[in-house]
Design an enzyme around this catalytic site. Structure first.
Site, PDB file in Angstrom:
ATOM      1  N   ASN A 102      59.055 -17.794  -6.273  1.00 56.54           N
ATOM      2  CA  ASN A 102      58.694 -17.255  -7.581  1.00 56.54           C
ATOM      3  C   ASN A 102      59.537 -17.946  -8.644  1.00 56.54           C
ATOM      4  O   ASN A 102      60.747 -18.068  -8.488  1.00 56.54           O
ATOM      5  CB  ASN A 102      58.939 -15.743  -7.621  1.00 56.54           C
ATOM      6  CG  ASN A 102      58.003 -14.984  -6.702  1.00 56.54           C
ATOM      7  OD1 ASN A 102      56.828 -15.309  -6.619  1.00 56.54           O
ATOM      8  ND2 ASN A 102      58.520 -13.987  -6.013  1.00 56.54           N
ATOM      9  N   HIS A 123      65.383 -19.366  -4.377  1.00 52.79           N
ATOM     10  CA  HIS A 123      65.214 -18.920  -2.994  1.00 52.79           C
ATOM     11  C   HIS A 123      63.761 -19.048  -2.562  1.00 52.79           C
ATOM     12  O   HIS A 123      62.841 -18.956  -3.365  1.00 52.79           O
ATOM     13  CB  HIS A 123      65.686 -17.473  -2.829  1.00 52.79           C
ATOM     14  CG  HIS A 123      65.060 -16.528  -3.801  1.00 52.79           C
ATOM     15  ND1 HIS A 123      65.502 -16.411  -5.095  1.00 52.79           N
ATOM     16  CD2 HIS A 123      64.011 -15.670  -3.676  1.00 52.79           C
ATOM     17  CE1 HIS A 123      64.761 -15.511  -5.732  1.00 52.79           C
ATOM     18  NE2 HIS A 123      63.844 -15.059  -4.899  1.00 52.79           N
ATOM     19  N   ILE A 170      65.552  -7.238   1.683  1.00 51.90           N
ATOM     20  CA  ILE A 170      65.902  -5.811   1.766  1.00 51.90           C
ATOM     21  C   ILE A 170      64.683  -4.922   1.535  1.00 51.90           C
ATOM     22  O   ILE A 170      64.687  -3.749   1.931  1.00 51.90           O
ATOM     23  CB  ILE A 170      67.032  -5.494   0.752  1.00 51.90           C
ATOM     24  CG1 ILE A 170      67.827  -4.277   1.176  1.00 51.90           C
ATOM     25  CG2 ILE A 170      66.497  -5.358  -0.664  1.00 51.90           C
ATOM     26  CD1 ILE A 170      69.138  -4.118   0.432  1.00 51.90           C
TER      27      ILE A 170
HETATM   28  P1  AMP Z   1      62.203 -12.750  -6.256  1.00 48.28           P
HETATM   29  O1  AMP Z   1      61.388 -11.590  -6.762  1.00 48.28           O
HETATM   30  O2  AMP Z   1      61.384 -13.935  -5.861  1.00 48.28           O
HETATM   31  O3  AMP Z   1      63.346 -13.107  -7.199  1.00 48.28           O
HETATM   32  O4  AMP Z   1      62.844 -12.255  -4.906  1.00 48.28           O
HETATM   33  C1  AMP Z   1      64.033 -11.540  -4.825  1.00 48.28           C
HETATM   34  C2  AMP Z   1      63.997 -10.803  -3.524  1.00 48.28           C
HETATM   35  O5  AMP Z   1      65.310 -10.425  -3.189  1.00 48.28           O
HETATM   36  C3  AMP Z   1      63.154  -9.523  -3.534  1.00 48.28           C
HETATM   37  O6  AMP Z   1      62.109  -9.646  -2.577  1.00 48.28           O
HETATM   38  C4  AMP Z   1      64.153  -8.435  -3.159  1.00 48.28           C
HETATM   39  O7  AMP Z   1      63.612  -7.463  -2.319  1.00 48.28           O
HETATM   40  C5  AMP Z   1      65.258  -9.241  -2.470  1.00 48.28           C
HETATM   41  N1  AMP Z   1      66.583  -8.647  -2.509  1.00 48.28           N
HETATM   42  C6  AMP Z   1      67.219  -8.099  -3.574  1.00 48.28           C
HETATM   43  N2  AMP Z   1      68.452  -7.713  -3.220  1.00 48.28           N
HETATM   44  C7  AMP Z   1      68.597  -8.011  -1.908  1.00 48.28           C
HETATM   45  C8  AMP Z   1      69.649  -7.839  -0.964  1.00 48.28           C
HETATM   46  N3  AMP Z   1      70.809  -7.265  -1.283  1.00 48.28           N
HETATM   47  N4  AMP Z   1      69.451  -8.270   0.302  1.00 48.28           N
HETATM   48  C9  AMP Z   1      68.275  -8.827   0.657  1.00 48.28           C
HETATM   49  N5  AMP Z   1      67.248  -9.030  -0.193  1.00 48.28           N
HETATM   50  C10 AMP Z   1      67.401  -8.611  -1.460  1.00 48.28           C
END
Ligand code: AMP
Length: 119
Positions: free
Chosen positions: A92, A105, A35
């Site tokens: 991460n 993820h 997002i």
């Molecule tokens: P991390 O920082 O590795 O935990 O990555 C989490 C990622 O999820 C971040 O890059 C956010 O931008 C992404 N994120 C959070 N909420 C959403 C959502 N609703 N849809 C898509 N991506 C998201």
């Protein structure tokens, strides 16, 4: 080490409780656009049925699906046209690495010349 929290946003996406911009789905994995993309192509790949919060929680029995996830990411990257230009896979793990969602993820990032810095 984090416990798995059933309230996390990726599980809600997997369970269709909130929408996502889906790129790929099969019985085991879901891939959707981040997002807040940090590059022209920034995808997230998650397991749909493994409730593992983080790499820190991984055990030997996770090797098989984690391997599948990495192989699948290479196919998705190819489908996105990234295989020739190059791309980066990122997981991460924990607070200091910037993990914010505790459903393990894989980030698939590409579509521009990426920074050479890993930190
Ligand atoms: P991390 O920082 O590795 O935990 O990555 C989490 C990622 O999820 C971040 O890059 C956010 O931008 C992404 N994120 C959070 N909420 C959403 C959502 N609703 N849809 C898509 N991506 C998201």
């Amino acid at each position: 080490m984090h416990e798995y929290d059933d309230d996390n946003i990726f599980l809600k996406i997997i369970n269709h409780e909130i929408p996502c911009d889906k790129i790929f789905e099969n019985d085991d994995f879901l891939c959707f656009r981040d997002i807040a993309p940090q590059a022209p192509i920034h995808l997230l790949l998650v397991s749909k049925n493994k409730k593992v919060p983080s790499l820190a929680n991984v055990v030997k029995e996770d090797a098989s699906w984690l391997g599948e996830m990495i192989v699948l990411s290479t196919q998705i990257a190819k489908d996105q046209g990234l295989d020739l230009s190059g791309y980066r896979l990122v997981i991460n793990c924990g607070h200091e690495a910037g993990q914010t969602v505790y459903h393990l993820h894989l980030h698939i990032i590409g579509g521009k010349k990426l920074s050479g810095s890993m930190t």
